[in-house]
Design a protein around this motif. Structure first.
Motif, PDB file in Angstrom:
ATOM      1  N   GLY A 129      37.856  24.267  37.546  1.00 45.88           N
ATOM      2  CA  GLY A 129      38.303  25.086  36.424  1.00 45.88           C
ATOM      3  C   GLY A 129      37.842  26.514  36.579  1.00 45.88           C
ATOM      4  O   GLY A 129      38.607  27.462  36.355  1.00 45.88           O
ATOM      5  N   HIS A 130      36.572  26.681  36.975  1.00 44.42           N
ATOM      6  CA  HIS A 130      36.061  28.034  37.218  1.00 44.42           C
ATOM      7  C   HIS A 130      36.859  28.744  38.310  1.00 44.42           C
ATOM      8  O   HIS A 130      37.115  29.949  38.218  1.00 44.42           O
ATOM      9  CB  HIS A 130      34.590  27.978  37.633  1.00 44.42           C
ATOM     10  N   ALA A 131      37.240  28.006  39.351  1.00 45.01           N
ATOM     11  CA  ALA A 131      37.993  28.622  40.449  1.00 45.01           C
ATOM     12  C   ALA A 131      39.311  29.198  39.938  1.00 45.01           C
ATOM     13  O   ALA A 131      39.756  30.263  40.391  1.00 45.01           O
ATOM     14  CB  ALA A 131      38.247  27.610  41.560  1.00 45.01           C
ATOM     15  N   ILE A 132      39.941  28.510  38.984  1.00 43.30           N
ATOM     16  CA  ILE A 132      41.182  29.015  38.393  1.00 43.30           C
ATOM     17  C   ILE A 132      40.901  30.308  37.624  1.00 43.30           C
ATOM     18  O   ILE A 132      41.604  31.314  37.778  1.00 43.30           O
ATOM     19  CB  ILE A 132      41.810  27.953  37.471  1.00 43.30           C
ATOM     20  N   THR A 133      39.861  30.282  36.785  1.00 46.84           N
ATOM     21  CA  THR A 133      39.502  31.467  36.008  1.00 46.84           C
ATOM     22  C   THR A 133      39.167  32.644  36.926  1.00 46.84           C
ATOM     23  O   THR A 133      39.651  33.766  36.733  1.00 46.84           O
ATOM     24  CB  THR A 133      38.302  31.174  35.093  1.00 46.84           C
ATOM     25  N   VAL A 134      38.324  32.388  37.930  1.00 46.71           N
ATOM     26  CA  VAL A 134      37.894  33.441  38.851  1.00 46.71           C
ATOM     27  C   VAL A 134      39.089  34.000  39.623  1.00 46.71           C
ATOM     28  O   VAL A 134      39.221  35.221  39.793  1.00 46.71           O
ATOM     29  CB  VAL A 134      36.815  32.906  39.809  1.00 46.71           C
ATOM     30  N   ALA A 135      39.967  33.121  40.083  1.00 47.51           N
ATOM     31  CA  ALA A 135      41.149  33.575  40.826  1.00 47.51           C
ATOM     32  C   ALA A 135      42.026  34.482  39.972  1.00 47.51           C
ATOM     33  O   ALA A 135      42.602  35.457  40.469  1.00 47.51           O
ATOM     34  CB  ALA A 135      41.941  32.369  41.312  1.00 47.51           C
ATOM     35  N   SER A 136      42.117  34.188  38.683  1.00 39.55           N
ATOM     36  CA  SER A 136      42.951  35.018  37.800  1.00 39.55           C
ATOM     37  C   SER A 136      42.340  36.386  37.557  1.00 39.55           C
ATOM     38  O   SER A 136      43.042  37.322  37.172  1.00 39.55           O
ATOM     39  CB  SER A 136      43.158  34.302  36.458  1.00 39.55           C
ATOM     40  N   ARG A 137      41.024  36.514  37.793  1.00 34.55           N
ATOM     41  CA  ARG A 137      40.326  37.779  37.551  1.00 34.55           C
ATOM     42  C   ARG A 137      40.105  38.596  38.817  1.00 34.55           C
ATOM     43  O   ARG A 137      39.659  39.749  38.732  1.00 34.55           O
ATOM     44  CB  ARG A 137      38.961  37.491  36.900  1.00 34.55           C
ATOM     45  N   HIS A 138      40.370  38.007  39.977  1.00 35.90           N
ATOM     46  CA  HIS A 138      40.108  38.693  41.248  1.00 35.90           C
ATOM     47  C   HIS A 138      41.375  38.706  42.107  1.00 35.90           C
ATOM     48  O   HIS A 138      41.517  37.917  43.042  1.00 35.90           O
ATOM     49  CB  HIS A 138      38.963  38.000  41.995  1.00 35.90           C
ATOM     50  N   PRO A 139      42.293  39.629  41.828  1.00 35.25           N
ATOM     51  CA  PRO A 139      43.550  39.669  42.593  1.00 35.25           C
ATOM     52  C   PRO A 139      43.369  40.012  44.056  1.00 35.25           C
ATOM     53  O   PRO A 139      44.291  39.824  44.856  1.00 35.25           O
ATOM     54  CB  PRO A 139      44.364  40.755  41.864  1.00 35.25           C
TER      55      PRO A 139
END
Length: 315
Positions: free
Chosen positions: A121-131
């Motif tokens: 879940g964190h990986a999804i959040t982090v990916a959305s914040r780090h283009p």
């Protein structure tokens, strides 16, 4: 003549917030400036609970791997111990990315994130914040706290309220947290009490580990409201979702709904349980698929625009 090891492992301590995170950096032998994948674990888990197995395989395939333990857990810093803060864990991911970008010997322009379970879940959040990242992998990801709470059952959720109240009082008084088990037997008070939860955790805990099967109960309200799957639609680069068809912790139907909203998402499903992913044949299937995906993304040029979503694939 001694055979040369395919990788070297380095102990790392990097700063995050008011403390530090312990990590391992795996560098593939004979690869100049390799790409790197950052690995974060699930609910209350530490990097020695099979993240090393994935990291070793990635390194053998020529991909550097950076596996870390969140603050407040294992051999990382942070007080009080066993405190699970979503905000702090996401900050640990940001700090790990910053560290990797400035570390010599690896390609700081080719970075991927990999998370499992709660870390998925964190990986999804982090990916959305780090283009600026090149790719992400979300393995049996926690995508919707409400869906997971409903899977646990209303009775189990109600049982936790008194412990949450005691822990919130302890926070105000500045005393030791009131703990709740991470995994327990069916019907017991625990964040996860499906039949495979406790044996699943025990199967991946190595001897002499720093892992403790408990967490400060104050996290429960934030777990229920954390819905990282909603951020999937914001991820412009490729993300691989590895989903368990029989997941007892992170309901697969909800995960698949979110995964299909990712513009460049790829989906693979597996006939193995949530806790089966770390061992045996399921592990072999997963790590093979993940290496293929990461190698493909690292070898391709960064996309300037997001094409249509890749069709889901079923195993």
């Amino acid at each position: 003549m001694a055979t040369k090891k395919p990788f070297t492992r380095h102990d790392v301590l990097f700063s995050s917030g008011d403390s530090s995170c312990a990590a391992w950096l795996y560098l593939p032998t004979g690869v100049t400036s390799p790409p790197v994948v950052i690995l974060g674990h699930g609910l209350g888990a530490t990097r020695d609970m099979r993240l090393d197995a994935f990291a070793e395989r990635f390194a053998k395939a020529g991909i550097a791997a950076f596996a870390f333990t969140y603050r407040h857990f294992g051999d990382s810093g942070g007080q009080p111990r066993q405190l699970l803060s979503i905000k702090r864990q996401l900050a640990d991911w940001d700090a790990a990315i910053s560290w990797v970008k400035t570390r010599g010997g690896i390609d700081g322009t080719r970075i991927a994130v990999w998370g499992s379970s709660f870390g998925g879940g964190h990986a999804i959040t982090v990916a959305s914040r780090h283009p600026e990242l090149r790719a992400a992998v979300a393995q049996c990801p926690f995508t919707d706290g409400l869906a997971s709470a409903l899977a646990l059952g209303p009775t189990a959720t109600l049982k936790a309220f008194p412990v949450v109240a005691r822990d919130l009082a302890a926070k105000i008084r500045g005393t030791a947290p009131a703990m709740i088990p991470l995994a327990g037997t069916p019907g017991s008070l625990a964040l996860m009490n499906a039949p495979d939860a406790l044996p699943g955790y025990q199967a991946i805990v190595p001897a002499g580990t720093t892992f403790r099967n408990e967490v400060a109960a104050r996290v429960i309200p934030s777990l229920v409201t954390y819905r990282p799957g909603r951020a999937a639609k914001k991820i412009a680069f490729p993300i691989l979702f590895c989903v368990s068809n029989t997941d007892t912790v992170t309901p697969p139907a909800q995960t698949l709904r979110y995964a299909r909203t990712a513009p460049r998402g790829e989906i693979k499903t597996y006939d193995a349980g949530h806790f089966d992913f770390y061992l045996g044949e399921p592990f072999e299937d997963l790590v093979r698929d993940q290496i293929e995906f990461l190698t493909r993304q690292f070898d391709s040029a960064p996309a300037t625009s997001a094409p249509g979503r890749i069709a889901s694939q079923r195993r």
